[in-house]
Design a protein around this motif. Structure first.
Motif, PDB file in Angstrom:
ATOM      1  N   TYR A  58     100.913 147.343 -54.986  1.00 27.95           N
ATOM      2  CA  TYR A  58     101.723 147.432 -56.200  1.00 27.95           C
ATOM      3  C   TYR A  58     101.171 146.392 -57.177  1.00 27.95           C
ATOM      4  O   TYR A  58     101.162 145.203 -56.885  1.00 27.95           O
ATOM      5  CB  TYR A  58     103.200 147.184 -55.893  1.00 27.95           C
ATOM      6  N   GLU A 107     106.534 146.855 -64.820  1.00 26.08           N
ATOM      7  CA  GLU A 107     105.425 147.735 -65.237  1.00 26.08           C
ATOM      8  C   GLU A 107     104.506 147.989 -64.034  1.00 26.08           C
ATOM      9  O   GLU A 107     103.324 147.635 -64.036  1.00 26.08           O
ATOM     10  CB  GLU A 107     104.646 147.106 -66.379  1.00 26.08           C
ATOM     11  N   THR A 108     105.091 148.540 -63.032  1.00 23.72           N
ATOM     12  CA  THR A 108     104.428 148.597 -61.717  1.00 23.72           C
ATOM     13  C   THR A 108     103.615 149.872 -61.553  1.00 23.72           C
ATOM     14  O   THR A 108     104.071 150.964 -61.897  1.00 23.72           O
ATOM     15  CB  THR A 108     105.496 148.543 -60.610  1.00 23.72           C
ATOM     16  N   GLU A 109     102.412 149.690 -61.013  1.00 20.67           N
ATOM     17  CA  GLU A 109     101.560 150.818 -60.647  1.00 20.67           C
ATOM     18  C   GLU A 109     101.369 150.815 -59.135  1.00 20.67           C
ATOM     19  O   GLU A 109     101.073 149.755 -58.558  1.00 20.67           O
ATOM     20  CB  GLU A 109     100.208 150.728 -61.355  1.00 20.67           C
ATOM     21  N   TYR A 165      99.256 152.002 -55.920  1.00 20.51           N
ATOM     22  CA  TYR A 165      97.931 152.489 -55.523  1.00 20.51           C
ATOM     23  C   TYR A 165      97.909 152.732 -54.022  1.00 20.51           C
ATOM     24  O   TYR A 165      98.341 151.877 -53.238  1.00 20.51           O
ATOM     25  CB  TYR A 165      96.855 151.452 -55.878  1.00 20.51           C
ATOM     26  N   LEU A 189      95.600 155.569 -58.090  1.00 21.28           N
ATOM     27  CA  LEU A 189      96.906 155.424 -58.764  1.00 21.28           C
ATOM     28  C   LEU A 189      97.802 156.604 -58.382  1.00 21.28           C
ATOM     29  O   LEU A 189      97.438 157.761 -58.589  1.00 21.28           O
ATOM     30  CB  LEU A 189      96.728 155.374 -60.281  1.00 21.28           C
ATOM     31  N   ASN A 233     101.629 156.355 -58.581  1.00 21.10           N
ATOM     32  CA  ASN A 233     102.908 156.366 -59.280  1.00 21.10           C
ATOM     33  C   ASN A 233     102.989 155.218 -60.271  1.00 21.10           C
ATOM     34  O   ASN A 233     102.326 154.189 -60.087  1.00 21.10           O
ATOM     35  CB  ASN A 233     104.057 156.159 -58.259  1.00 21.10           C
ATOM     36  N   LYS A 234     103.817 155.423 -61.295  1.00 21.67           N
ATOM     37  CA  LYS A 234     104.138 154.330 -62.220  1.00 21.67           C
ATOM     38  C   LYS A 234     105.645 154.146 -62.217  1.00 21.67           C
ATOM     39  O   LYS A 234     106.398 155.135 -62.292  1.00 21.67           O
ATOM     40  CB  LYS A 234     103.647 154.653 -63.633  1.00 21.67           C
TER      41      LYS A 234
END
Lengths: 85, 85, 85, 85, 85, 85, 85
Positions: F33, F50-52, F54, F59, F61-62
């Motif tokens: 994350y 503002e989490t991505e 992986y 990538l 999800n956002k």
């Protein structure tokens, strides 16, 4: 670990000797993190600087500072020059 | 382990007998670490000096000081000369 | 376990009855350690003397003193002469 | 469990009702221990007397006193005459 | 859970609403225990009366009182008439 | 972690340096994350903005704000621009 | 988590922002519970109202109130309208 346990107990004394030194942090998963031990607490949460990640002896990643959660740690040893994996 | 539990309790007394002695630290994974028990705390975090790592009775690695996290430890026994694996 | 919990509570009383007696310490892994229960604390960390290690009822190893970490213990029972495995 | 939690709390009251009674202690592994509940503490460490061990409903072993570590326990129920497995 | 946390905290208030009511206790294993919630403590150790055990929605067993160790619990929900599995 | 341990101890100092910065939170599962570290406590429960997400460097999800439970965390590292997976 | 840690600490402040809001509670198993976060404590035990259970993004079940044990929680995120799985 109770505070008294952490501050004046022999294990803290032992760990104090390797602070600021090159160490290898072996995780339960077998992955090694080699770098300079910046700090460590009573649960063996530890911050390592200039960190290199080794999987089966192979260099996989380089990080700046890495803060490792203690429950994943198998052992911490003072690193000999060539020692990983 | 509560402090009172650690200092004056029989298990500490028992462990005190093997401090500074050759011990075998058997991990849950079956790996053995043989060396001199430098110190141990209430969670069985333990520092071992001149450490030899045995997997299935085979010598795999030699370390200087190794600090092993207690939750991985199955047992600690006073080492007989030839006893590992 | 909180100290009050450990000293004057019924489970300590129960365990007190088997101190110094032959016991079988069954681990979660199914391995049995048979020997004299030297001491035990609130987390069931226990020190066993003249210890025999049984795997599937077969004698595998003999140790002097063994200090077993409580979290690996399934149960401790007063040993009948022939009871392991 | 904090002491206050253990002594005057409803779960202790509930457990108090089955002390000295025939119970079935179901472990996470599915193994059942049927016997008289001698004592139990806040971590559900429990001592059972005249214990019978059932695996898949089959009687496997008989022990005298067995001291079971709480973290392995799934549930404890008041035993009906024929209830195991 | 620290006592203050247990008594006057919102989760206790929430749990208080379902005391004495029909609930479904879903375990990590997927097994459901349906019955009247007699009591619950800060670790979600809970006593359920007139308990029915459902595996994959199938009724497997009926018990009187069952005391379930909290660490095995996934969630507790107020039971709708037909809700299990 | 005892409060004294959390506030004035070196690991908190270390973690303080990365608050408000881009970090990668690596979970035991290997999922990363990446986002801005909003806050963290003594158990490494951490809130990331503002989490991505992986998985194997991809990538997936956002999210806006994500609050991650500390026991799932393997390590937290200061994120280099391209660093995930 | 020690009380002081729970009440006035940044993570509580962070969690306070999502109380009463639509959230997704992702479990270690990958199952999502979407609903209104009624309350949460220091161990991330949380009560969710009007709960929908999603497995691999598919709606599986609807519950009224569900009380989820914190140790099973991977993360909690503020729910975007379409966000599950």
């Amino acid at each position: 670990m109770a505070d008294e346990e952490t501050r004046d107990n022999p294990t803290s004394t032992f760990l104090g000797k390797i602070l600021g030194k090159q160490v290898v942090v072996r995780l339960n998963s077998g992955v090694d993190y080699k770098g300079v031990l910046n700090c460590i607490d009573g649960y063996m949460n530890c911050a390592v600087e200039e960190t290199e990640e080794y999987v089966n002896g192979q260099l996989k990643n380089k990080y700046g500072d890495v803060f490792i959660r203690g429950n994943n740690v198998l052992y911490i040893s003072a690193a000999k020059d060539n020692q990983v994996g």
